[in-house]
Design a protein around this motif. Structure first.
Motif, short mmCIF file in Angstrom:
data_model
loop_
_atom_site.label_atom_id
_atom_site.label_comp_id
_atom_site.label_asym_id
_atom_site.label_seq_id
_atom_site.Cartn_x
_atom_site.Cartn_y
_atom_site.Cartn_z
N SER A 126 0.99 -1.04 0.05
CA SER A 126 0.05 0.10 0.13
C SER A 126 0.86 1.23 0.06
CB SER A 126 -0.81 0.16 1.19
OG SER A 126 -0.12 0.24 2.37
N THR A 127 0.36 2.46 -0.41
CA THR A 127 1.02 3.58 -0.18
C THR A 127 1.35 3.70 1.25
OG1 THR A 127 0.35 4.35 -2.56
CG2 THR A 127 1.01 6.02 -0.74
N ALA A 128 0.25 3.61 2.14
CA ALA A 128 0.30 3.59 3.63
C ALA A 128 1.77 3.34 4.07
CB ALA A 128 -0.67 3.34 4.25
N SER A 129 2.08 2.18 3.50
CA SER A 129 3.11 1.50 4.05
C SER A 129 4.37 2.11 3.61
CB SER A 129 3.29 -0.15 3.46
OG SER A 129 3.52 0.04 1.98
N LEU A 130 4.51 2.73 2.46
CA LEU A 130 5.67 3.86 1.97
C LEU A 130 5.62 4.90 3.03
CD1 LEU A 130 5.30 3.46 -1.92
CD2 LEU A 130 6.74 2.29 -0.35
N VAL A 131 4.54 5.60 3.21
CA VAL A 131 4.49 6.79 4.03
C VAL A 131 4.99 6.37 5.28
CG1 VAL A 131 3.11 8.61 5.13
CG2 VAL A 131 2.79 8.01 2.68
N TYR A 132 4.83 5.33 5.71
CA TYR A 132 5.11 4.61 7.26
C TYR A 132 6.59 4.83 7.41
CZ TYR A 132 5.39 1.74 11.44
OH TYR A 132 6.04 1.44 12.76
N ASN A 133 7.19 4.16 6.20
CA ASN A 133 8.61 3.89 6.07
C ASN A 133 9.46 5.26 6.12
OD1 ASN A 133 8.68 1.08 6.11
ND2 ASN A 133 8.41 0.93 3.91
N LEU A 134 8.87 6.23 5.27
CA LEU A 134 9.44 7.56 5.13
C LEU A 134 9.26 8.38 6.47
CD1 LEU A 134 8.47 10.21 2.52
CD2 LEU A 134 8.21 10.90 4.70
N LEU A 135 8.10 8.38 7.22
CA LEU A 135 8.04 8.91 8.62
C LEU A 135 8.87 8.19 9.80
CD1 LEU A 135 3.94 9.73 8.72
CD2 LEU A 135 6.16 11.01 7.75
N LYS A 136 9.11 6.89 9.50
CA LYS A 136 10.04 6.21 10.66
C LYS A 136 11.51 6.51 10.27
CE LYS A 136 9.18 1.69 10.22
NZ LYS A 136 9.32 0.18 10.47
N TYR A 137 11.75 6.74 9.04
CA TYR A 137 13.23 6.99 8.62
C TYR A 137 13.46 8.54 9.06
CZ TYR A 137 17.20 8.03 5.26
OH TYR A 137 18.35 8.05 4.91
N ALA A 148 -1.11 7.01 13.09
CA ALA A 148 -0.83 5.61 13.02
C ALA A 148 -2.23 5.17 12.69
CB ALA A 148 -0.57 5.06 14.57
N GLN A 149 -3.33 5.64 13.22
CA GLN A 149 -4.58 5.42 12.64
C GLN A 149 -4.82 5.64 11.08
OE1 GLN A 149 -7.55 4.12 14.46
NE2 GLN A 149 -7.72 3.77 12.37
N CYS A 150 -4.41 6.81 10.72
CA CYS A 150 -4.53 7.01 9.23
C CYS A 150 -3.90 5.95 8.38
CB CYS A 150 -3.98 8.21 8.81
SG CYS A 150 -5.00 9.72 9.56
N LEU A 151 -2.57 5.75 8.90
CA LEU A 151 -1.61 4.58 8.23
C LEU A 151 -2.31 3.22 8.17
CD1 LEU A 151 1.98 5.83 9.17
CD2 LEU A 151 0.71 6.01 6.93
N TYR A 152 -2.84 2.82 9.41
CA TYR A 152 -3.44 1.60 9.69
C TYR A 152 -4.40 1.39 8.70
CZ TYR A 152 -5.46 -2.80 11.46
OH TYR A 152 -6.09 -3.79 11.75
N ALA A 153 -5.47 2.41 8.44
CA ALA A 153 -6.65 2.27 7.74
C ALA A 153 -6.10 2.07 6.05
CB ALA A 153 -7.39 3.53 7.81
N GLY A 154 -5.17 2.74 5.53
CA GLY A 154 -4.72 2.37 4.21
C GLY A 154 -4.11 1.26 4.26
N LEU A 155 -3.26 0.66 5.33
CA LEU A 155 -2.60 -0.64 5.19
C LEU A 155 -3.87 -1.89 5.10
CD1 LEU A 155 -0.04 -2.50 5.09
CD2 LEU A 155 -0.13 -2.25 7.68
N VAL A 171 3.69 -7.06 6.46
CA VAL A 171 2.44 -6.59 6.36
C VAL A 171 1.79 -6.53 8.02
CG1 VAL A 171 -0.01 -6.22 5.97
CG2 VAL A 171 1.76 -6.52 4.19
N PHE A 172 1.95 -7.81 8.42
CA PHE A 172 1.35 -8.06 9.70
C PHE A 172 2.35 -7.55 10.85
CE2 PHE A 172 -0.69 -12.00 8.14
CZ PHE A 172 -1.87 -11.49 8.46
N GLU A 173 3.81 -7.30 10.66
CA GLU A 173 4.76 -6.71 11.56
C GLU A 173 4.48 -5.15 11.54
OE1 GLU A 173 7.40 -6.18 14.12
OE2 GLU A 173 6.72 -8.16 13.46
#
Length: 325
Positions: A126-137, A148-155, A171-173
């Motif tokens: 998902s694109t949410a997973s990419l945004v999560y990686n970007l924000l974590k980085y 987290a709620q916004c990203l979880y909804a996309g994932l 994905v589960f991780e």
């Protein structure tokens, strides 16, 4: 997904001007969740940022944090930086975006490319997973419960609530991490999937009467005529997910929803695959795109039979090409 460097992070850190994060038209949870997550994060970093969409936030996404802050596009403002999320290009915004520089964050194959700061990975779920990686980085400690709620909804939605073939251990991780950060899985499912109106039930009834199977049951589709929305008091956004009804039929390899949009002079197409057929290739034949299992396009005609014939022709070509190989 191992991340060694994300050039976009450096660009965003250095950006002193105005930023627009744009979702694609007819937003789903991945585009809007990704856009809102990045918007909330950048606000925390003190950036001059807005989040926008051509269409109003649909009922099934109005629970997302800060959804009320989404502005309607187009706007006369010229932004220093425009970021389109979960889209193959700014054309998928569906209206004009005025931005001096442009960046794309996406997991679709192909599409438009704007330069070295694009963050595109078609292997991502998902694109949410990419945004999560970007924000974590950038700064994992700044990812709060709203982000987290916004990203979880996309994932969750782009993996079919962890049922589709793009659901991996990674994905589960990621879902686990987002829940630990404050995402609420139960509320996400209830708000997204269990708030249907009586009018939408009436719409579904009308739509299911149009269900037809083709090619000995290998193809199944529904049609959603514009009059159905008027007769049931529903909106275009209520057609979201209806393509899954023909997809659920045993033996079907390709499912479609053909949706009339007279104000644009087109029929919008949603395509789904069970796995053997790459529906992104079907969509590309008709000027669209997407993923192997879920794609879409628009057919520029007001003639229903012409649109149906064009669609079925493209589906059959790809279907039998896939089955023969």
């Amino acid at each position: 997904m191992k991340i060694e460097t994300i050039p976009l992070v450096d660009l965003l850190k250095e950006e002193k001007g105005s930023i627009l994060i744009a979702s694609h038209e007819s937003p789903d949870a991945d585009t809007l969740g990704s856009a809102l997550a990045l918007y909330i994060f950048l606000k925390k970093k003190g950036k001059n940022v807005k989040v926008g969409c051509k269409d109003k936030v649909p009922h099934f996404l109005d629970f997302l944090p800060n959804a009320e802050e989404v502005i309607r596009l187009p706007t006369n403002e010229v932004f220093d930086l425009g970021i389109v999320v979960d889209a193959s290009g700014f054309y998928r915004v569906g209206t004009e975006v005025k931005a001096i520089r442009r960046v794309r964050i996406d997991h679709h194959i192909g599409g438009e490319f704007y330069g070295e700061f694009d963050y595109i990975d078609h292997s991502a779920p998902s694109t949410a997973s990419l945004v999560y990686n970007l924000l974590k980085y950038w700064d994992k400690d700044s990812i709060d419960a709203e982000i987290a709620q916004c990203l979880y909804a996309g994932l969750a939605t782009d993996t079919g609530f962890f049922r589709y073939s793009n659901t991996t251990a990674e994905v589960f991780e990621m879902a686990k991490e987002l829940v630990q950060l404050g995402a609420d899985p139960h509320r996400t499912f209830v708000m997204f999937s269990e708030r249907e109106s009586l009018n939408k039930m009436k719409l579904i009834s009308k739509v299911l009467d149009t269900l037809v199977c083709y090619e000995d049951g290998l193809i199944a589709g529904i049609t959603i005529f514009d009059r159905f929305f008027k007769e049931t008091g529903t909106e275009y956004s209520d057609s979201e997910g209806l393509v899954n009804y023909p997809r659920s039929i045993e033996g079907v390899e390709v499912a479609f929803a053909l949706i009339e949009k007279p104000e644009e002079g087109v029929f919008k197409v949603s395509l789904r695959s069970k796995g053997k057929v790459d529906v992104a290739k079907i969509a590309e034949r008709l000027g669209g795109g997407g993923h192997k299992y879920a794609s879409g396009c628009k057919i520029k005609t007001s003639d229903y039979q012409h649109a149906l014939d064009m669609l079925l022709s493209a589906i059959k070509e790809e279907l039998y090409s896939a089955l023969s190989s």
